[in-house]
Design an enzyme around this catalytic site. Structure first.
Site, PDB file in Angstrom:
ATOM      1  CG  HIS A 107      -0.444   0.296   2.506  1.00 56.29           C
ATOM      2  ND1 HIS A 107      -0.153  -0.687   3.430  1.00 56.29           N
ATOM      3  CD2 HIS A 107      -0.121   1.456   3.112  1.00 56.29           C
ATOM      4  CE1 HIS A 107       0.313  -0.137   4.524  1.00 56.29           C
ATOM      5  NE2 HIS A 107       0.355   1.166   4.369  1.00 56.29           N
ATOM      6  CG  ASP A 156       0.116  -4.008   2.823  1.00 55.72           C
ATOM      7  OD1 ASP A 156       0.587  -3.561   1.763  1.00 55.72           O
ATOM      8  OD2 ASP A 156      -0.193  -3.287   3.799  1.00 55.72           O
ATOM      9  CD  GLN A 251      -1.940   6.105  10.736  1.00 52.64           C
ATOM     10  OE1 GLN A 251      -1.930   6.319  11.938  1.00 52.64           O
ATOM     11  NE2 GLN A 251      -2.522   5.058  10.196  1.00 52.64           N
ATOM     12  N   GLY A 252       3.068   6.372   9.101  1.00 55.63           N
ATOM     13  CA  GLY A 252       4.459   6.677   8.783  1.00 55.63           C
ATOM     14  C   GLY A 252       5.375   5.500   9.036  1.00 55.63           C
ATOM     15  CG  ASP A 253       5.851   3.684  12.511  1.00 53.76           C
ATOM     16  OD1 ASP A 253       6.928   4.288  12.333  1.00 53.76           O
ATOM     17  OD2 ASP A 253       5.155   3.831  13.537  1.00 53.76           O
ATOM     18  CB  SER A 254       2.983   1.891   6.200  1.00 55.31           C
ATOM     19  OG  SER A 254       1.668   1.714   6.644  1.00 55.31           O
TER      20      SER A 254
END
Ligand SMILES: [Ca+2]
Ligand SMILES: [Ca+2]
Ligand SMILES: [Ca+2]
Ligand SMILES: [Ca+2]
Length: 611
Positions: A107, A156, A251-254
């Site tokens: 993603h 993912d 958020q931002g760690d994906s």
């Protein structure tokens, strides 16, 4: 539900073509201050030092987290990657898993132009240009079944090919040798997740890499209705985080790694994917389960070719075969062979094309009993075979009844009924322990029937070998668990079932070792072997009844990063050791069995095969 990508609204405006499944969530982090460095024309050259990840650093320097963690030390995670826009900011994590490959979440990169991406490898402080390496991306490979299954954000995963290799040491990924690494990330093990993402739900990110320890959770817990219910797919997800919340990725760690500390260093078994909010009670982080059989197989088949060993021309000497892989419609999907001359392997020859997509498990075995090994592929739903003619694999293709295979199964090829034709054997990876067989008729497959009710449940390493010398292959499993390392056998009755599971050795091939089966001495019974990381290889010789007697046969074969296996290279009916290094040199090493107590000196038997 939200993925853990970092995409503030301003970034979406700057890149309107880069749509993201998470658009609607972007507002959750709109208090992040975005710099103006995202215009491609503005900063065509990486402003070493100036790339702050688009974060307000003064706000990010609070001494906390990912969520609830703390800053990592400089150099602690040399394989960690910040995935950002060329000339712009950080938006996802990643990890260096091979010199030329970075692993991230699908993603994060699906639909993007690789030329827009820039990677920072091995940097802790995103502002410190004196550290780490910058690399551009030449290709994005997204998992072909991303988002096509029942759970949220299934499969993912994506791999980014680097424009030039990194000099940093890659992180080891879980499950390189079937299931033996599962032991390092069992439920309740404390795992580590790292990233530059939000310090709290809706909060700003951090310019300094953050780390936090989170317990691995059971699949049963994550699938409870008040947690994630059916959105959690145990085949491809693993959950981690305290049930009470407070510690999490955000958020931002994906795309970043979920790591476990093993006896051999860091090992990655998950990729940051999604969760409801961040660090909420009963809403743990959900990670892509790269230690699963099928996802590991796919990852491996993007990064490397898949080597195999078998006698494809029927002269009694085992040859080497490699499957190059590729994607449907894209290729290359070639199969190369190098024939044994009794000592080394000759020039690589193209014997087939369009065989074994990425993620499909290719093997070799004699389907029609003519003495020549044929090529097989276990796909999502079928088993395919293409016959050897002794000089290529264009002798005809056979397919099993539709739906007879499952990509989670562990497929093996061996003659279980002793008619000289190799059969397909499927070990269920869903924890049921079912073992199914499809007998070869030489021109097709018989029905899929259950030959054992409970053998080699998930986490074990099953194989086939005729351990009692009756010409019928038996099933052997290596338990490889934290508190046990048994070699268990169930003998084939030759027609319909494998008998009772019996322990033939109570300590062999513990977690972290690579087991194998073969006939190493001068009798007709198959034995077992195990490769240890220090170069030791132990052989357990079969007494044909109830025991494998273990002894050290060599102390100098192979490297942990090699693909380690066995085969009869010189045609003396004794299996020899074979190692495919699969690095830039792609050497193939062999050590010949002396038939009694040891293997000879290792030598290079081919100089470039199956990189
Ligand atoms: Ca041969
Ligand atoms: Ca054959
Ligand atoms: Ca058979
Ligand atoms: Ca047998």
């Amino acid at each position: 539900m939200n993925t853990r990508i970092y995409l503030p609204a301003a970034l979406l405006l700057a890149f309107p073509a880069c749509d993201d499944p998470d658009d609607s969530e972007a507002g959750e982090i709109d208090d992040v201050v975005v710099d103006d460095g995202h215009d491609a024309g503005d900063d065509a050259i990486e402003p070493v030092g100036g790339s702050t990840g688009g974060l307000d650093l003064t706000a990010a320097l609070a001494p906390q987290t990912i969520v609830g963690g703390g800053p990592a030390s400089e150099g602690e995670y040399p394989f960690m990657v910040s995935v950002g826009f060329a000339g712009g900011g950080h938006f996802c994590g990643g990890s260096l898993v091979a010199p030329s490959w970075v692993l991230t979440a699908a993603h994060c990169v699906q639909g993007r132009d690789p030329a827009t991406l820039s990677l920072k490898i091995g940097r802790t402080d995103l502002n410190n240009a004196a550290t780490g390496e910058i690399r551009s991306v030449s290709q994005i490979v997204v998992h072909p079944r991303y988002q096509t299954e029942a759970g949220d954000y299934d499969n993912d995963l994506a791999l980014l090919a680097l424009s030039s290799p990194s000099t940093r040491t890659p992180v080891e990924i879980a499950g390189p040798h079937t299931a033996s690494d599962r032991v390092w990330w069992m439920p309740n093990v404390n795992a580590t997740v790292i990233g530059w993402g939000a310090l709290w739900e809706g909060g700003p990110g951090s310019a300094i890499l953050q780390e936090v320890q989170v317990p691995v959770l059971t699949d049963t817990y994550a699938a409870q209705a008040h947690v994630y219910g059916a959105r959690f797919n145990r085949a491809v997800h693993v959950a981690a985080g305290p049930m009470a919340g407070g510690l999490d990725s955000c958020q931002g760690d994906s795309g970043g790694p979920l790591l476990t500390w093993t006896a051999y260093g860091w090992q990655q078994f998950g990729v940051v994917s999604w969760g409801d909010g961040c660090a909420r009670p009963d809403k743990p982080g959900v990670y892509t389960r790269i230690g699963s059989q099928r996802l590991h197989r796919w990852l491996r088949s993007v990064i490397h070719e898949t080597p195999a060993v078998g006698d494809v021309n029927g002269d009694g000497r085992d040859d080497i075969v490699t499957f190059t892989h590729g994607d449907s419609g894209a290729g290359p999907l070639d199969v190369y062979v190098a024939l044994s001359n009794g000592t080394s392997f000759g020039a690589a020859q193209l014997w087939a094309d369009w065989w074994a997509h990425r993620g499909h498990a290719p093997m070799v075995g004699d389907f029609n009993g003519d003495g020549r090994d044929d090529i097989w592929a276990f796909t999502e739903a079928d088993v395919y075979v293409a016959l050897s003619r002794g000089y290529d694999f264009n002798g005809g293709v056979y397919v099993s009844p539709y739906g007879s295979a499952d990509s989670d199964d562990i497929g093996r090829v061996a003659d279980v009924n002793g008619d000289g034709r190799d059969d397909a054997v499927l070990f269920a990876a869903d924890g049921t322990g079912d073992v199914h067989v499809m007998l070869s008729t030489g021109t097709g497959f018989g029905p899929k029937t259950k030959w054992h009710e409970y053998f080699a449940p998930e986490g074990e390493t099953p194989m086939l070998a005729d351990v009692n010398g009756d010409y019928r292959a038996d099933i052997v499993t290596f338990t490889q668990s934290m508190n046990g390392a048994q070699a268990i056998v169930a003998l084939s009755n030759g027609s319909s079932s494998f008998g009772a599971a019996t322990v033939w050795n109570s300590w062999f091939a513990p977690a972290g070792e690579v087991p194998a089966v073969g006939s190493f001495n001068n009798d007709a019974r198959a034995d077992i072997a195990t490769f240890v990381r220090n170069g030791n290889v132990y052989v357990g010789t079969s007494n044909g009844v109830n025991n494998f007697a273990s002894a050290l046969w060599t102390s100098s074969f192979g490297d942990w990063n090699d693909t380690l296996t066995v085969g009869d290279v010189n045609g003396d009916y004794r299996d020899d050791l074979i190692a495919f290094t699969q690095d830039q040199n792609a050497d193939v090493w062999v050590a010949l069995s002396n038939g009694a107590s040891g293997f000879g000196s290792p030598y290079v038997a081919h100089s470039y095969f199956a990189p």
